[in-house]
Design an enzyme around this catalytic site. Structure first.
Site, short mmCIF file in Angstrom:
data_model
loop_
_atom_site.label_atom_id
_atom_site.label_comp_id
_atom_site.label_asym_id
_atom_site.label_seq_id
_atom_site.Cartn_x
_atom_site.Cartn_y
_atom_site.Cartn_z
N ARG A 24 -28.81 -30.74 -0.75
CA ARG A 24 -28.29 -32.11 -0.59
C ARG A 24 -28.70 -32.70 0.77
O ARG A 24 -27.92 -33.36 1.45
CB ARG A 24 -26.77 -32.15 -0.77
CG ARG A 24 -26.34 -31.89 -2.20
CD ARG A 24 -24.83 -31.97 -2.33
NE ARG A 24 -24.18 -30.90 -1.56
CZ ARG A 24 -22.92 -30.93 -1.16
NH1 ARG A 24 -22.16 -31.97 -1.46
NH2 ARG A 24 -22.40 -29.92 -0.48
N GLU A 25 -29.95 -32.48 1.13
CA GLU A 25 -30.45 -33.00 2.40
C GLU A 25 -30.35 -34.52 2.48
O GLU A 25 -30.10 -35.08 3.56
CB GLU A 25 -31.90 -32.56 2.61
CG GLU A 25 -32.08 -31.08 2.87
CD GLU A 25 -32.25 -30.26 1.60
OE1 GLU A 25 -32.62 -29.07 1.70
OE2 GLU A 25 -32.02 -30.81 0.49
N LYS A 27 -28.10 -36.56 1.07
CA LYS A 27 -26.71 -36.94 1.35
C LYS A 27 -26.40 -36.80 2.84
O LYS A 27 -25.84 -37.70 3.47
CB LYS A 27 -25.77 -36.06 0.53
CG LYS A 27 -24.28 -36.18 0.89
CD LYS A 27 -23.47 -35.16 0.12
CE LYS A 27 -22.01 -35.15 0.57
NZ LYS A 27 -21.30 -36.37 0.16
N ILE A 446 -3.43 -43.48 -6.95
CA ILE A 446 -4.02 -42.92 -8.16
C ILE A 446 -3.95 -41.40 -8.20
O ILE A 446 -3.96 -40.79 -9.26
CB ILE A 446 -5.47 -43.41 -8.32
CG1 ILE A 446 -5.49 -44.94 -8.36
CG2 ILE A 446 -6.11 -42.86 -9.58
CD1 ILE A 446 -4.58 -45.56 -9.41
N GLY A 447 -3.82 -40.75 -7.04
CA GLY A 447 -3.66 -39.30 -7.08
C GLY A 447 -4.12 -38.58 -5.83
O GLY A 447 -3.32 -38.00 -5.11
N SER A 448 -5.41 -38.65 -5.52
CA SER A 448 -5.93 -37.88 -4.39
C SER A 448 -5.76 -38.64 -3.09
O SER A 448 -5.76 -39.87 -3.06
CB SER A 448 -7.41 -37.56 -4.62
OG SER A 448 -8.16 -38.75 -4.74
N TRP A 576 -17.46 -35.37 -17.94
CA TRP A 576 -17.92 -35.01 -16.60
C TRP A 576 -18.23 -33.52 -16.51
O TRP A 576 -18.26 -32.94 -15.42
CB TRP A 576 -16.89 -35.44 -15.57
CG TRP A 576 -16.78 -36.94 -15.50
CD1 TRP A 576 -17.51 -37.85 -16.21
CD2 TRP A 576 -15.89 -37.69 -14.68
NE1 TRP A 576 -17.13 -39.13 -15.91
CE2 TRP A 576 -16.14 -39.07 -14.96
CE3 TRP A 576 -14.92 -37.37 -13.76
CZ2 TRP A 576 -15.43 -40.09 -14.34
CZ3 TRP A 576 -14.22 -38.39 -13.13
CH2 TRP A 576 -14.48 -39.73 -13.41
N CYS A 658 -11.50 -46.33 -14.52
CA CYS A 658 -12.15 -47.10 -13.45
C CYS A 658 -13.59 -47.43 -13.82
O CYS A 658 -14.22 -46.75 -14.62
CB CYS A 658 -12.12 -46.34 -12.13
SG CYS A 658 -12.87 -44.71 -12.17
N HIS A 709 -14.03 -47.74 -3.08
CA HIS A 709 -15.42 -47.30 -3.01
C HIS A 709 -16.18 -48.00 -1.88
O HIS A 709 -17.38 -47.80 -1.73
CB HIS A 709 -16.11 -47.52 -4.34
CG HIS A 709 -15.58 -46.65 -5.44
ND1 HIS A 709 -15.89 -45.31 -5.53
CD2 HIS A 709 -14.73 -46.90 -6.46
CE1 HIS A 709 -15.27 -44.78 -6.56
NE2 HIS A 709 -14.57 -45.72 -7.14
#
Length: 773
Positions: A24-25, A27, A446-448, A576, A658, A709
């Protein structure tokens, strides 16, 4: 060309490749740039290195023609908006000042300027940035990125094929810009857009492109005669250009249907078609239109969206038939390999027998070149590969990993009554109001909550053995206490424990269910720098023991306010994940629903009065053609109700969705029979609230008032304005106040301020509503 000469000319190719790099370079470089730790020059050099590495991997695998232009810092549709000059007015100054920073501003927004809306790329879990267009839009060509990447590949000695989003799909994916009438149709701009594409094609031809691929996946959906006419006009005009490369028009994810004869007649040199799963009908459809005599056909026979090994014998049969239907047949994956992880050989912790069943991007390129060789030289040339492939397929079919008699007996015994609540919604709502005693316009999340560096480090330390279970669990307890205390201080009404113990909303559960496999390096891009590791659904599903009860109960011990139990729903668990392809999806969904039902019942028994079962993927998994909608929605809604219907009337069931267009599944949302639904609404300016009201949706709704987001912090006034707009559609007694989505990807500083603003907005509007009443 004869069948024999067509076979001899067979080439192997792909439409696109994972962008992130082995570790994941990309990112790390992009996020480092955002934080000021990486310079623009260093970011560009990382990107060049990743492109070179990708092309080398593809060439070494034996691919003949390599894609260029598919690489992106954030999103290929956003890249297309830049290529055609469709930059929103609010971002024009930023783009003109610094193209790279302006690009990221369009993607992520700034404190003062909202980003482009984001939604799902067809029925995948990839998100794209929605183009904003209007009657005043002026397109201008900017092919610098596409030409530069083409030049890079040519300089390295490769045979490149630039890949662009096609003009028809681009316009069909677009929306009216803010302030433009909602009935504006972006496709009416086609004649204005085509000259820009003509200029880009000419510049690519001048830079050395022999072929250019124009992706038109929107044409696999149900299209009106006017839309099909626009496609015909687009490729008549582009095909009629004199200064252009050869054109390959590509489609994927489903059959082309009524668009196939349109493209078959177009003056282009080739078509790329998907021949897997729902798109297998393209084979008969192609024969029905008389094939593609004299044209190139790129046959997508290796599934580019799933991770199971290919059935080579089946693919060769398809390819053999296609040889008689086109002037030239090449072999490819069904779509870009962007949708699968990079390399299965990195998964050292997976049972070697199961690993033989897996094919990630690198393995798929080998499959493609093997099939191309077999088609060109005959099956004798790949006899060893065919034998190994058939043995691996057979071992999966007969493995006890894939079949659990107890699970199958339980799913076979399900009745319609098992999927229904014991009381109708009106009675449940009254019981829940009496039990929960919430205020008007109740607030929740929503949760997290933010996944801090400390939390991620603690999980890594636990895996590496640097800390023990006791130390790790104390860190989780501390985080839960802090999250509960913050919510109480802020004034949130229905709390969450913040999910500090969870790595991912699907993976966390998959790791605790039988039949699932988790990968260590199977990263796939979801959007921008957000990567996920979809688990692999390999066998029959059951829940050996409770998964969330312990931490939810601990959180409830810290407060007198209700704490939501948080689960991921069965459809999203499938969507997912990389699902098994050896049984109907509905059967797998029923297995997952029953496993989650056990968890819901245990949460209620432990004192949890509010339970949220998230189904953000319900809309994205909807088949692309209307003919498949009813069957899908029947098993999808049944699996959700199986999960949630075993509780008392006074236990409140929430769900969350969402980033999707909900208009065509509103009846299905009603059929879920959830008591409360929360949905993305901030970027789309409460559009979903209007849709639900128009459909007569009778239950409680929480349209988001904070776009999580984007890193920008909404003001109290902004959140209150969105809430007031929501009240125009949904009555106050049925309206909740919440963010668009979970807060996992946000930082604590912005989370604290944004939630304080959200709660204050709810209080302000609550007072206004009370005064009005």
């Amino acid at each position: 060309m004869t069948t024999e000469s067509a076979a001899a000319a067979v080439q192997a190719t792909v439409y696109g490749y994972p962008r992130q790099g082995q570790n994941r370079e990309l990112k790390k470089a992009v996020e480092g740039y955002w934080k000021g730790r990486v310079t623009a020059e260093a970011l560009q050099e990382t990107a060049r290195d990743l492109r070179r590495a990708n092309w080398k991997q593809l060439a070494d695998a034996g691919l003949h023609e390599l894609p260029t232009g598919d690489f992106s810092f954030y999103d290929h549709v956003l890249d297309t908006s830049v290529m055609v000059g469709a930059v929103p007015a609010r971002h024009r100054t930023a783009v003109d000042t610094d193209a790279l920073d302006g690009y990221f501003a369009m993607a992520r927004g700034t404190q003062d300027v909202a980003p482009l809306e984001m939604t799902k790329w067809f029925d995948t879990n990839y998100h794209y940035l929605v183009p904003e267009l209007g009657p005043e839009t002026v397109f201008t060509a900017d092919s610098a990125k596409q030409v530069a990447e083409l030049a890079e590949a040519l300089a390295l000695g490769h045979t490149p094929r630039p890949v662009l989003v096609g003009p028809v799909t681009y316009l069909l994916l677009a929306k009216p810009a803010p302030g433009v009438a909602e009935d504006f149709v972006p496709l009416t701009l086609l004649d204005r857009l085509l000259p820009v594409y003509a200029q880009v094609l000419a510049e690519l031809r001048g830079a050395g492109a022999d072929w250019v691929q124009l992706d038109e996946p929107a044409l696999v959906q149900d299209r009106t005669p006017a839309e099909l006419g626009a496609a015909a006009r687009a490729y008549r005009d582009l095909g009629g250009l004199t200064d252009r490369p050869k054109l390959l028009v590509a489609s994927y994810f489903d059959r082309l249907g009524e668009a196939l004869p349109v493209l078959a007649k177009a003056p282009v040199e080739g078509l790329a078609l998907d021949f897997t799963d729902a798109a297998a009908a393209n084979l008969d459809d192609l024969a029905a239109v008389g094939g593609l005599p004299g044209k190139r056909l790129v046959a997508g026979v290796v599934n580019g969206r799933n991770i199971w090994i290919n059935d080579h014998q089946k693919s060769l049969t398809t390819l053999g038939t296609l040889l008689g239907l086109a002037g030239r047949v090449d072999v490819a994956a069904s779509c870009s390999l962007l949708h699968v992880p990079l390399d299965a050989t990195a998964e050292r912790d997976i049972d070697p027998q199961i690993r033989r069943w897996l094919a990630f991007a690198r393995q798929k390129t080998t499959e493609i070149t093997t099939l191309a060789r077999g088609l060109a030289q005959g099956t004798g040339a790949i006899a060893a590969e065919l034998a190994a492939n058939q043995a691996d397929l057979a071992s999966r079919t007969t493995s006890p990993i894939t079949h659990d008699p107890a699970v199958r007996a339980r799913t076979a015994a399900v009745t319609e009554a098992d999927g229904r609540r014991s009381r109708p919604y009106a009675e449940r709502a009254a019981a829940q109001r009496a039990h929960l005693r919430l205020p008007l316009l109740p607030t929740t999340t929503i949760g997290s909550f933010p996944q801090t560096t400390e939390l991620r480090t603690a999980r890594a330390d636990l895996r590496a053995g640097r800390i023990g279970t006791a130390g790790y669990e104390e860190r989780i307890r501390t985080e839960i206490r802090e999250v509960i205390a913050f919510q109480e201080k802020t004034g949130v009404d229905v709390l969450v424990h913040g999910e500090p113990e969870r790595n991912d909303m699907v993976q966390y559960f998959a790791e605790q269910l039988t039949g699932y496999l988790a990968t260590q390096h199977g990263w796939v891009q979801s959007y921008g720098t957000r990567y996920v590791r979809p688990p692999v659904l390999a066998g029959d599903i059951s829940r050996p023991e409770p998964m969330t009860v312990r931490w939810t109960a601990y959180a409830q011990e810290q407060t007198a306010k209700p704490v939501k139990g948080m689960l991921t729903g069965p459809v999203t668990m499938l969507a997912w994940s990389f699902v098994r392809d050896d049984q109907p999806l509905g059967e797998t969904a029923r297995q997952v629903g029953l496993a989650l039902r056990d968890e819901v019942v245990d949460l209620e028994a432990a004192g949890t009065s509010v339970i949220q079962v998230d189904e953000p993927a319900l809309r994205e998994t909807l088949p692309l053609r209307a003919a498949g909608h009813a069957g899908y929605l029947a098993w999808a809604t049944e699996s959700f109700r199986l999960t949630t219907s075993g509780v008392r009337p006074d236990t409140q069931i929430h769900t969350h969705m969402c980033y999707a267009e909900f208009g065509d599944i509103l009846q299905a949302i009603d059929d879920l029979d959830a008591d409360v639904i929360s949905l993305e609404a901030a970027r789309s300016h409460m559009q979903v609230a209007d849709e639900l009201a128009t459909a007569g949706y009778p239950r409680e709704v929480g349209p988001g008032v904070w776009d999580i987001h984007s890193p920008r912090v909404p003001s109290t006034a902004e959140a209150a304005a969105l809430l007031r707009k929501g009240l125009e559609a949904i009555p106050a007694e049925r309206l909740w106040v919440n963010p668009d989505c979970g807060l996992k990807t946000r930082g604590w500083t912005e989370t604290r301020t944004s939630l304080e603003h959200l709660v204050e907005a709810a209080r302000t509007v609550r007072t206004e509503v009370g005064t009005t009443a």
